[in-house]
Scaffold this motif. Sequence first.
Motif, mmCIF file in Angstrom:
data_model
loop_
_atom_site.group_PDB
_atom_site.id
_atom_site.type_symbol
_atom_site.label_atom_id
_atom_site.label_comp_id
_atom_site.label_asym_id
_atom_site.label_seq_id
_atom_site.Cartn_x
_atom_site.Cartn_y
_atom_site.Cartn_z
ATOM 1 N N ALA A 1 0.815 -1.223 0.000
ATOM 2 C CA ALA A 1 0.000 0.000 0.000
ATOM 3 C C ALA A 1 0.847 1.271 0.000
ATOM 4 C CB ALA A 1 -0.943 -0.006 1.200
ATOM 5 N N TYR A 2 1.970 1.241 0.687
ATOM 6 C CA TYR A 2 2.822 2.430 0.814
ATOM 7 C C TYR A 2 4.099 2.310 -0.039
ATOM 8 C CZ TYR A 2 4.812 -0.667 4.384
ATOM 9 O OH TYR A 2 5.327 -1.741 5.052
ATOM 10 N N ALA A 3 4.031 1.569 -1.124
ATOM 11 C CA ALA A 3 5.204 1.324 -1.980
ATOM 12 C C ALA A 3 5.842 2.617 -2.476
ATOM 13 C CB ALA A 3 4.828 0.429 -3.157
ATOM 14 N N GLY A 4 5.062 3.579 -2.916
ATOM 15 C CA GLY A 4 5.603 4.831 -3.426
ATOM 16 C C GLY A 4 6.358 5.607 -2.357
ATOM 17 N N ALA A 5 5.823 5.635 -1.148
ATOM 18 C CA ALA A 5 6.480 6.333 -0.041
ATOM 19 C C ALA A 5 7.787 5.643 0.327
ATOM 20 C CB ALA A 5 5.553 6.404 1.171
ATOM 21 N N LEU A 6 7.778 4.321 0.352
ATOM 22 C CA LEU A 6 8.990 3.580 0.690
ATOM 23 C C LEU A 6 10.064 3.777 -0.385
ATOM 24 C CD1 LEU A 6 10.566 1.758 2.542
ATOM 25 C CD2 LEU A 6 9.353 -0.207 1.578
ATOM 26 N N GLN A 7 9.668 3.826 -1.646
ATOM 27 C CA GLN A 7 10.629 4.083 -2.721
ATOM 28 C C GLN A 7 11.284 5.451 -2.532
ATOM 29 O OE1 GLN A 7 11.916 2.124 -4.742
ATOM 30 N NE2 GLN A 7 10.477 0.536 -5.286
ATOM 31 N N LYS A 8 10.504 6.439 -2.111
ATOM 32 C CA LYS A 8 11.041 7.784 -1.876
ATOM 33 C C LYS A 8 12.053 7.755 -0.734
ATOM 34 C CE LYS A 8 10.322 12.071 -3.160
ATOM 35 N NZ LYS A 8 10.559 12.509 -4.520
ATOM 36 N N LEU A 9 11.750 7.014 0.334
ATOM 37 C CA LEU A 9 12.679 6.872 1.448
ATOM 38 C C LEU A 9 13.973 6.198 0.989
ATOM 39 C CD1 LEU A 9 13.629 6.858 4.388
ATOM 40 C CD2 LEU A 9 12.223 4.830 4.739
ATOM 41 N N ILE A 10 13.858 5.166 0.201
ATOM 42 C CA ILE A 10 15.042 4.460 -0.307
ATOM 43 C C ILE A 10 15.905 5.405 -1.134
ATOM 44 C CG2 ILE A 10 15.808 2.626 -1.883
ATOM 45 C CD1 ILE A 10 13.341 1.008 -0.870
ATOM 46 N N GLN A 11 15.290 6.247 -1.953
ATOM 47 C CA GLN A 11 16.045 7.232 -2.738
ATOM 48 C C GLN A 11 16.770 8.211 -1.821
ATOM 49 O OE1 GLN A 11 13.181 9.112 -5.280
ATOM 50 N NE2 GLN A 11 12.931 7.315 -6.573
ATOM 51 N N SER A 12 16.100 8.639 -0.750
ATOM 52 C CA SER A 12 16.693 9.608 0.178
ATOM 53 C C SER A 12 17.864 9.031 0.954
ATOM 54 C CB SER A 12 15.640 10.099 1.182
ATOM 55 O OG SER A 12 14.603 10.773 0.535
ATOM 56 N N ALA A 13 17.839 7.721 1.200
ATOM 57 C CA ALA A 13 18.860 7.075 2.035
ATOM 58 C C ALA A 13 19.722 6.099 1.243
ATOM 59 C CB ALA A 13 18.171 6.347 3.192
ATOM 60 N N ARG A 14 19.790 6.255 -0.055
ATOM 61 C CA ARG A 14 20.448 5.271 -0.922
ATOM 62 C C ARG A 14 21.921 5.050 -0.618
ATOM 63 N NH1 ARG A 14 19.277 9.603 -3.981
ATOM 64 N NH2 ARG A 14 21.021 10.855 -4.710
ATOM 65 N N ASP A 15 22.611 6.052 -0.111
ATOM 66 C CA ASP A 15 24.049 5.908 0.152
ATOM 67 C C ASP A 15 24.367 5.479 1.581
ATOM 68 O OD1 ASP A 15 24.639 6.649 -2.479
ATOM 69 O OD2 ASP A 15 24.651 8.778 -1.954
ATOM 70 N N LEU A 16 23.347 5.300 2.390
ATOM 71 C CA LEU A 16 23.572 4.897 3.786
ATOM 72 C C LEU A 16 23.683 3.386 3.894
ATOM 73 C CD1 LEU A 16 21.018 7.155 5.687
ATOM 74 C CD2 LEU A 16 23.330 7.700 4.913
ATOM 75 N N HIS A 17 24.379 2.938 4.906
ATOM 76 C CA HIS A 17 24.499 1.499 5.164
ATOM 77 C C HIS A 17 23.534 1.115 6.282
ATOM 78 C CE1 HIS A 17 27.740 0.985 2.359
ATOM 79 N NE2 HIS A 17 28.272 2.099 2.830
ATOM 80 N N ILE A 18 22.255 1.284 5.967
ATOM 81 C CA ILE A 18 21.167 0.944 6.879
ATOM 82 C C ILE A 18 20.220 0.027 6.118
ATOM 83 C CG2 ILE A 18 19.152 1.854 8.118
ATOM 84 C CD1 ILE A 18 20.789 4.368 8.706
ATOM 85 N N GLN A 19 19.718 -1.003 6.787
ATOM 86 C CA GLN A 19 18.842 -1.986 6.165
ATOM 87 C C GLN A 19 17.409 -1.815 6.661
ATOM 88 O OE1 GLN A 19 19.467 -4.366 3.769
ATOM 89 N NE2 GLN A 19 17.294 -4.698 3.832
ATOM 90 N N ILE A 20 16.458 -2.064 5.778
ATOM 91 C CA ILE A 20 15.039 -2.094 6.134
ATOM 92 C C ILE A 20 14.559 -3.527 5.995
ATOM 93 C CG2 ILE A 20 12.727 -1.449 5.366
ATOM 94 C CD1 ILE A 20 13.812 1.256 4.586
#
Length: 131
Positions: free
Chosen positions: A24-43
Amino acid sequence: MTNRPKSIVSIGTMSNLVVPSELAYAGALQKLIQSARDLHIQIDLATFYSEEPIELHNFVDTVTYRFMIEDGEPFLAYEVSTHHGGVYREVAYTGEEIRSWSVGVNLNENREELCDRAKRVRYTLGIGIGG
């Protein structure tokens, strides 16, 4: 006002995360992934959804987030913080940005606006100036 975020050590990478389109929140999660793409943090998708503030960190960088509903509209609020700065966003489940600004103090910005932003982040994520 919210409680302080639950802090979780999360080391890995989210750039390779495959977000199911039926989420349901796929678009929001994609935006978060773009914002944190260079971090070494896992979801972990199995435990990611939370209406309480969550802070994922790798001891250097943090992603603090919370799912909310305001005026009947669901969204994901998040802040990505690194030693270089950061960003705060509120994103509709579709991925459309509702609010967004850089994190940090810009001496050229209006003090009232900075206070309003800090209040908003404290309200949504339980963090901010004096947090």
